[in-house]
Motif scaffolding. Structure first.
Motif, PDB file in Angstrom:
ATOM      1  N   ASP A 145      41.222  -1.979  11.063  1.00 30.28           N
ATOM      2  CA  ASP A 145      42.029  -2.396   9.919  1.00 30.28           C
ATOM      3  C   ASP A 145      42.112  -3.912  10.004  1.00 30.28           C
ATOM      4  OD1 ASP A 145      43.818  -2.791   7.899  1.00 30.28           O
ATOM      5  OD2 ASP A 145      45.506  -1.776   8.874  1.00 30.28           O
ATOM      6  N   GLY A 146      41.161  -4.585   9.339  1.00 27.93           N
ATOM      7  CA  GLY A 146      41.028  -6.023   9.557  1.00 27.93           C
ATOM      8  C   GLY A 146      40.506  -6.244  10.960  1.00 27.93           C
ATOM      9  N   ASN A 147      41.287  -6.949  11.779  1.00 29.11           N
ATOM     10  CA  ASN A 147      40.900  -7.156  13.176  1.00 29.11           C
ATOM     11  C   ASN A 147      41.617  -6.209  14.130  1.00 29.11           C
ATOM     12  OD1 ASN A 147      39.142  -9.343  12.626  1.00 29.11           O
ATOM     13  ND2 ASN A 147      40.891 -10.751  12.494  1.00 29.11           N
ATOM     14  N   ASN A 148      42.474  -5.348  13.592  1.00 29.37           N
ATOM     15  CA  ASN A 148      43.256  -4.444  14.430  1.00 29.37           C
ATOM     16  C   ASN A 148      42.568  -3.096  14.598  1.00 29.37           C
ATOM     17  OD1 ASN A 148      45.368  -6.306  14.748  1.00 29.37           O
ATOM     18  ND2 ASN A 148      46.341  -5.630  12.841  1.00 29.37           N
ATOM     19  N   GLU A 149      42.558  -2.597  15.825  1.00 26.96           N
ATOM     20  CA  GLU A 149      42.020  -1.273  16.090  1.00 26.96           C
ATOM     21  C   GLU A 149      43.093  -0.228  15.791  1.00 26.96           C
ATOM     22  OE1 GLU A 149      40.771  -1.357  20.139  1.00 26.96           O
ATOM     23  OE2 GLU A 149      38.867  -2.364  19.686  1.00 26.96           O
ATOM     24  N   VAL A 150      42.710   0.801  15.037  1.00 30.14           N
ATOM     25  CA  VAL A 150      43.648   1.862  14.673  1.00 30.14           C
ATOM     26  C   VAL A 150      42.989   3.216  14.914  1.00 30.14           C
ATOM     27  CG1 VAL A 150      44.869   0.475  12.958  1.00 30.14           C
ATOM     28  CG2 VAL A 150      42.874   1.822  12.254  1.00 30.14           C
ATOM     29  N   TYR A 193      47.299   4.695  12.640  1.00 28.88           N
ATOM     30  CA  TYR A 193      48.308   4.188  13.562  1.00 28.88           C
ATOM     31  C   TYR A 193      47.669   3.174  14.508  1.00 28.88           C
ATOM     32  CZ  TYR A 193      51.322   8.149  12.235  1.00 28.88           C
ATOM     33  OH  TYR A 193      52.104   9.048  11.548  1.00 28.88           O
ATOM     34  N   ASP A 194      48.495   2.276  15.012  1.00 27.71           N
ATOM     35  CA  ASP A 194      48.037   1.246  15.943  1.00 27.71           C
ATOM     36  C   ASP A 194      48.555   1.570  17.344  1.00 27.71           C
ATOM     37  OD1 ASP A 194      47.412  -1.007  17.380  1.00 27.71           O
ATOM     38  OD2 ASP A 194      48.173  -2.431  15.904  1.00 27.71           O
ATOM     39  N   PRO A 195      47.648   1.890  18.287  1.00 26.79           N
ATOM     40  CA  PRO A 195      48.082   2.139  19.672  1.00 26.79           C
ATOM     41  C   PRO A 195      48.238   0.812  20.410  1.00 26.79           C
ATOM     42  CG  PRO A 195      45.738   2.516  19.484  1.00 26.79           C
ATOM     43  CD  PRO A 195      46.210   2.099  18.112  1.00 26.79           C
ATOM     44  N   ILE A 196      49.349   0.153  20.203  1.00 27.93           N
ATOM     45  CA  ILE A 196      49.580  -1.188  20.735  1.00 27.93           C
ATOM     46  C   ILE A 196      49.274  -1.242  22.235  1.00 27.93           C
ATOM     47  CG2 ILE A 196      51.281  -3.015  21.067  1.00 27.93           C
ATOM     48  CD1 ILE A 196      50.589  -2.566  18.167  1.00 27.93           C
ATOM     49  N   GLY A 197      48.402  -2.191  22.599  1.00 26.06           N
ATOM     50  CA  GLY A 197      48.094  -2.386  24.013  1.00 26.06           C
ATOM     51  C   GLY A 197      46.993  -1.498  24.553  1.00 26.06           C
ATOM     52  N   TYR A 198      46.440  -0.618  23.723  1.00 21.65           N
ATOM     53  CA  TYR A 198      45.373   0.274  24.179  1.00 21.65           C
ATOM     54  C   TYR A 198      44.129   0.072  23.322  1.00 21.65           C
ATOM     55  CZ  TYR A 198      48.721   2.768  27.103  1.00 21.65           C
ATOM     56  OH  TYR A 198      49.643   3.087  28.061  1.00 21.65           O
ATOM     57  N   ASP A 199      42.974   0.242  23.920  1.00 23.44           N
ATOM     58  CA  ASP A 199      41.718   0.113  23.198  1.00 23.44           C
ATOM     59  C   ASP A 199      41.420   1.396  22.422  1.00 23.44           C
ATOM     60  OD1 ASP A 199      41.221  -2.444  24.121  1.00 23.44           O
ATOM     61  OD2 ASP A 199      40.114  -1.739  25.886  1.00 23.44           O
ATOM     62  N   VAL A 200      40.776   1.217  21.277  1.00 23.97           N
ATOM     63  CA  VAL A 200      40.290   2.348  20.490  1.00 23.97           C
ATOM     64  C   VAL A 200      38.772   2.275  20.488  1.00 23.97           C
ATOM     65  CG1 VAL A 200      40.250   3.444  18.219  1.00 23.97           C
ATOM     66  CG2 VAL A 200      42.339   2.339  19.028  1.00 23.97           C
ATOM     67  N   THR A 201      38.105   3.407  20.711  1.00 18.17           N
ATOM     68  CA  THR A 201      36.643   3.411  20.745  1.00 18.17           C
ATOM     69  C   THR A 201      36.094   4.299  19.635  1.00 18.17           C
ATOM     70  OG1 THR A 201      36.290   5.352  22.161  1.00 18.17           O
ATOM     71  CG2 THR A 201      36.858   3.273  23.254  1.00 18.17           C
ATOM     72  N   SER A 228      36.564   2.816   3.675  1.00 14.06           N
ATOM     73  CA  SER A 228      36.168   1.419   3.520  1.00 14.06           C
ATOM     74  C   SER A 228      36.398   0.929   2.098  1.00 14.06           C
ATOM     75  CB  SER A 228      34.695   1.246   3.907  1.00 14.06           C
ATOM     76  OG  SER A 228      34.288  -0.097   3.727  1.00 14.06           O
ATOM     77  N   ASP A 229      35.883   1.669   1.115  1.00 13.67           N
ATOM     78  CA  ASP A 229      36.003   1.249  -0.279  1.00 13.67           C
ATOM     79  C   ASP A 229      37.433   1.333  -0.795  1.00 13.67           C
ATOM     80  OD1 ASP A 229      33.318   0.732  -0.410  1.00 13.67           O
ATOM     81  OD2 ASP A 229      32.788   2.683  -1.255  1.00 13.67           O
ATOM     82  N   GLU A 230      38.147   2.385  -0.405  1.00 10.97           N
ATOM     83  CA  GLU A 230      39.473   2.617  -0.974  1.00 10.97           C
ATOM     84  C   GLU A 230      40.573   1.841  -0.263  1.00 10.97           C
ATOM     85  OE1 GLU A 230      39.923   6.870  -0.986  1.00 10.97           O
ATOM     86  OE2 GLU A 230      38.605   7.129  -2.719  1.00 10.97           O
TER      87      GLU A 230
END
Length: 397
Positions: free
Chosen positions: A223-228, A270-278, A387-389
């Protein structure tokens, strides 16, 4: 035969036997041995259901991707005459295409681009184009929503009809008689016992949870630069847009869902603050796989095999029945049918990843009651549309 020639012959035979797997690896530098093993697991399931060899199953899974590309081309470039297409697996593997006119001439042009499908295509006549059928469906659902009639619908390309699912047929007939609604001859009314049931309340394995509500995480995304991490929109909606927990221990900060009013696309992240998403997903109780591609919405074809993994029912496989299921204000869900006759999902599976091979395809929504008396199919939201929506991009590396 000399020992050296014997060794060379053995190597050549081994390479031929491994060719379907090697081709998958050669198609992208990102494909790893683990990815090939994931594809083999899918092929083993397909081979069991369709009673074919593993080699044939691997080839058919590959051809489904090629068929998806052709299907996408026809939807976009031949919208005026293309009546839709679907894959048949028995008694033989075929791709059925329908046109309102000039089917043979149209198909022959595309076979220059997709020559490997020449022996698989069967051409039939259609009474109405898929585009027209969808336009009828969307207008019908808009009209019903404005009147306040609860309904769901899907285009049935095999019959050229829009199936309108309602709880009370007399209510619809009454507003038609009053002149408040005009029904096209391409609409078929079907009474169902209840509207789509949304899965949120059964405890499973890997989970996203809040209080007693349970769902399944879907795909990692940006989401932009944030991993969700994605899950079902109705889970977020029913929990008051609150933060949640991943596997009961990792905090998930709620970011957004278009399902605020219960009428948007059923997806949330959701954003798992402090954890990586793969890019990895669970595909069995003991294995995972990485997603390398995203299936475009236009490439999703009736007859496609779709795999899913949810915290309640685990792994299951079904076939795409409908592209364009209209439910609760959103018109582009995909309905997946059970092959075995057993339910494909249950409470707690909402948000589960739907995939094939290492391609991300959808996020599981819930069970429509169109297979009475007990629903054994499910709907999913195409993650290509994220992506589009909404500007959200599923991770593929």
């Amino acid at each position: 035969m000399s020992r050296r020639k014997g060794i060379i012959f053995t190597i050549l035979i081994t390479l031929v036997l491994l060719l379907p797997i090697s081709l998958a690896s050669a198609s992208s530098a990102k494909v790893t041995y683990e990815s090939d093993q994931a594809l083999i697991r899918d092929a083993k399931v397909y081979a069991e259901y369709e009673n074919v060899s593993l080699t044939e199953a691997l080839e058919r899974l590959r051809l489904m991707d090629v068929i998806g590309d052709l299907h996408f081309d026809l939807l976009i470039e031949e919208a005026e005459t293309f009546g839709g297409g679907w894959i048949e697996h028995n008694p033989q593997f075929n791709f059925i295409v329908q046109f309102t006119r000039d089917g043979s001439d149209t198909t022959s042009r595309y076979l220059k681009k997709y020559p490997e499908l020449a022996s698989l295509i069967e051409i039939r006549d259609a009474n109405i184009s898929y585009q027209e059928l969808r336009e009828i469906q969307i207008k019908l659902m808009d009209d019903l929503e404005s009147i306040g009639i609860l309904a769901e619908s899907e285009p049935d390309i095999k019959t050229g009809k829009v199936k309108l699912y309602v709880l009370n047929q007399d209510v619809v007939k009454d507003i038609v008689e009053k002149g408040e609604l005009t029904l096209s001859k391409y609409v078929e009314i079907i009474v169902i016992p209840r509207m789509t049931e949304l899965y949120t309340d059964v405890i499973g394995g890997h989970e996203v949870s809040y209080d007693t509500e349970i769902a399944t995480t879907g795909f990692g995304a940006l989401d932009g630069n944030n991993e969700v991490i994605t899950t079902a929109g109705h889970f977020a909606y029913h929990t008051g847009l609150s933060d949640a927990e991943y596997d009961g221990s990792i905090d998930l900060d709620f970011v957004y869902t278009p399902f605020y009013s219960g009428t948007g696309a059923d997806i949330a992240w959701y954003d798992p603050i402090g954890y990586d998403v793969t890019n990895r997903i669970q595909d069995s109780s003991s294995t995972t796989r990485g997603m390398l591609w995203i299936e475009s919405y236009g490439s999703i074809t009736p007859g496609d095999y779709i795999y899913k993994y949810g915290v309640d029912t685990g792994s299951s496989v079904g076939q795409v029945a409908t592209v364009g299921y209209y439910q609760d204000g959103y018109s582009d869900y995909v309905r997946v049918n059970s092959i075995s006759g057993n339910p494909l999902a249950d409470h707690g599976d909402s948000g589960a990843p739907c995939y094939r091979g290492y391609t991300a395809i959808g996020s599981l929504v819930g069970a429509p009651y169109v297979t009475n008396p007990d629903p054994d199919d499910y709907l999913f939201y195409s993650v290509d549309k994220l992506s589009d929506e909404y500007g959200i991009n599923v991770l593929t590396e």
